[in-house]
Motif scaffolding. Structure first.
Motif, short mmCIF file in Angstrom:
data_model
loop_
_atom_site.label_atom_id
_atom_site.label_comp_id
_atom_site.label_asym_id
_atom_site.label_seq_id
_atom_site.Cartn_x
_atom_site.Cartn_y
_atom_site.Cartn_z
N GLY A 70 16.10 27.62 23.17
CA GLY A 70 15.04 26.73 22.69
C GLY A 70 15.40 26.08 21.37
O GLY A 70 16.53 26.24 20.87
N GLY A 71 14.43 25.38 20.80
CA GLY A 71 14.67 24.66 19.55
C GLY A 71 14.99 25.60 18.40
O GLY A 71 15.84 25.31 17.56
N THR A 72 14.31 26.72 18.36
CA THR A 72 14.51 27.66 17.25
C THR A 72 15.95 28.18 17.24
O THR A 72 16.60 28.21 16.19
N ASP A 75 18.43 25.34 16.26
CA ASP A 75 18.43 25.07 14.82
C ASP A 75 19.20 26.16 14.06
O ASP A 75 19.97 25.87 13.15
N HIS A 100 11.31 22.14 10.07
CA HIS A 100 10.71 23.23 10.84
C HIS A 100 11.18 24.56 10.25
O HIS A 100 12.28 24.64 9.68
N MET A 147 15.46 16.58 9.77
CA MET A 147 14.83 16.42 11.08
C MET A 147 14.63 14.96 11.44
O MET A 147 14.49 14.09 10.58
N ASN A 151 7.09 17.57 12.99
CA ASN A 151 6.17 18.09 14.01
C ASN A 151 4.70 18.02 13.59
O ASN A 151 3.82 17.93 14.43
N ASP A 176 17.25 17.86 13.85
CA ASP A 176 16.34 18.51 14.79
C ASP A 176 15.51 17.40 15.43
O ASP A 176 14.63 16.82 14.80
N VAL A 178 13.65 17.75 18.18
CA VAL A 178 12.73 18.36 19.14
C VAL A 178 11.50 17.48 19.40
O VAL A 178 11.08 17.31 20.53
N GLN A 179 10.93 16.92 18.34
CA GLN A 179 9.72 16.11 18.53
C GLN A 179 10.05 14.66 18.86
O GLN A 179 9.20 13.94 19.41
N SER A 199 14.41 20.64 22.73
CA SER A 199 13.69 21.76 23.35
C SER A 199 12.94 21.24 24.57
O SER A 199 12.24 20.22 24.49
N HIS A 201 10.35 22.42 26.36
CA HIS A 201 8.90 22.53 26.57
C HIS A 201 8.10 21.49 25.81
O HIS A 201 6.89 21.38 25.98
N LYS A 202 8.79 20.69 24.98
CA LYS A 202 8.08 19.59 24.31
C LYS A 202 8.13 18.32 25.14
O LYS A 202 7.51 17.33 24.81
N PRO A 398 3.70 24.80 15.51
CA PRO A 398 4.94 24.67 16.26
C PRO A 398 5.44 23.22 16.28
O PRO A 398 4.67 22.31 16.16
#
Ligand code: PLP
Length: 398
Positions: A70-72, A75, A100, A147, A151, A176, A178-179, A199, A201-202, A398
């Protein structure tokens, strides 16, 4: 069900994604590391997914796509992996105050090991000055992590410019995204990214899978030991079904991106303008233009973010409190604080983040209900659901 306006926290899986994944959770269950037929079948699916993600990011080599949890994790791997690999050249890292927690935490962990971290400030609109990055770069700077889009506020950094500055000075540039991915066009060559986080799930994909793009030639020290999977960068049996789902979600996100940018941008602006004009003592957090089209963060003077979030939940509206509060029990948002907001005085921030199922009627319902809810909270001077100071600890947004 209620009105879901928390798409920056997570998104529901698209049915097509589940359909694409299902065989790999069922009959095609092979381990992509096995050399027999079933293993090779899984490996083929994994490599197709890798190729699709590489193409979507403009990456030249599919081997640059590393599947992680995942993103975490991406990163952490990016910041620690690159900094540790380059420590012979220097031990200075640059990041920003609004990253994040995954990036901030990774930098803190490196600082405990003797690395020096420069944390760039943002202005009142949440933006960063490229000139500031330029001034912070030193001969021993090895990694810059900034980033793509925030987020909490949706504010978009000038990533191509920042990436160019960092790389010109010989630093590895991580962003990052992710968003940002699926909401803005992203190309690792245009953005000059050496490392980039995604990630699933976003973007209407499964939870528990993400990607770290690693530009060929960038040194990485693995943060997980126990196998040679993922080009030796990330040990562990790969979640093939989730990788297939991620690739499907990536494709669908790009197909709908342009239309969704326009549709969600118009709905977001209607929501935001409606709130700011109808409710006194409200303020937007973040630059009006340089923002993701789906995100609006608003502070309500005299109202705690977590109180308002809970009151809206009772009305069937799900949003996120981007900031807390004055009780000491909840942690104020580090993002809003970095922008100079004082949650105790300016009120907590509420993040509205719109997505695929958001409709005009839902926005209208929020606009109809919100003024009354805010008025009630202000009149009661409620400092939290329950007794002042006893509100539950707020998790980072998140
Ligand atoms: N980076 C940003 C900007 C995020 O918004 C999130 C989501 O919480 C993450 C990283 C972490 O991603 P994940 O939930 O996949 O670990």
């Amino acid at each position: 069900m209620g009105i879901y306006l928390d798409y920056n926290a997570t998104t529901p899986m698209r049915p097509e994604v589940l359909d694409a994944m299902r065989p790999y959770l069922d009959s095609r269950f092979g381990n992509s590391g096995s050399v027999h037929s079933r293993g090779r079948e899984a490996k083929r699916a994994l490599e197709e997914a890798r190729e699709a993600v590489a193409a979507a990011l403009g990456a030249r080599a599919k081997e640059s796509i590393v599947f992680v949890s995942g993103g975490t994790e991406a990163d952490n791997l990016a910041v620690k992996g690159a900094a540790l690999a380059a420590q012979g050249r220097g031990r200075h890292i640059v990041t920003s105050a609004v990253e994040h927690r995954a990036v901030i935490g990774a930098c803190q962990s490196l600082a405990q090991q003797g690395f020096e971290v420069t944390c760039l400030p943002v202005d009142a609109d949440g933006l960063i000055e490229p000139e500031q990055l330029k001034r912070s770069l030193r001969p021993d700077t090895t990694v810059v992590s900034l980033m793509y889009a925030n987020n909490e506020t949706g504010v978009v950094f000038p990533i191509a410019e920042l990436g160019q500055l960092a790389r010109e000075r010989g630093a590895v540039f991580h962003t990052d995204a992710v968003q940002a991915f699926g909401r803005l066009p992203i190309d690792v060559e245009v953005e000059e990214a050496d490392l980039l986080t995604l990630s699933a799930h976003k973007i209407y994909g499964p939870k528990g899978i993400g990607v770290l793009y690693v530009r060929p030639g960038i040194g990485m020290i693995p943060q997980m030991h126990g196998g040679e999977q993922e080009q030796g960068v990330r040990a562990g049996t790969v979640n093939v079904a989730a990788a297939v789902g991620l690739a499907c979600a990536v494709r669908l996100a790009l197909e709908s991106m342009r239309a969704e940018q326009r549709r969600l941008g118009a709905l977001r602006d209607r929501l935001e303008m409606g709130i700011l004009s109808a409710i006194a003592g409200t303020r937007r957090n973040g630059d009006q233009d340089r923002r993701l089209p789906n995100t609006s963060s608003i502070s309500f003077y005299g109202v705690r973010g977590d109180s308002l979030m809970a009151a809206l939940d009772l009305e069937g509206i799900e949003v996120s409190a981007g900031a807390a509060c004055d009780s000491g029990a909840s942690e104020p948002s580090h993002v809003l604080q970095a922008m100079g907001r004082r949650p105790d005085i300016d009120g907590g921030g509420i993040r509205f983040s719109l997505g695929a199922a958001t409709t005009d009627a839902e926005i209208q319902r929020v606009l109809d209900l919100l003024p009354g809810v805010v008025e009630r909270l202000r009149a009661a001077n409620v400092q939290g659901i329950g007794v002042r100071g006893e509100s539950p600890r707020q998790e980072p947004t998140p």
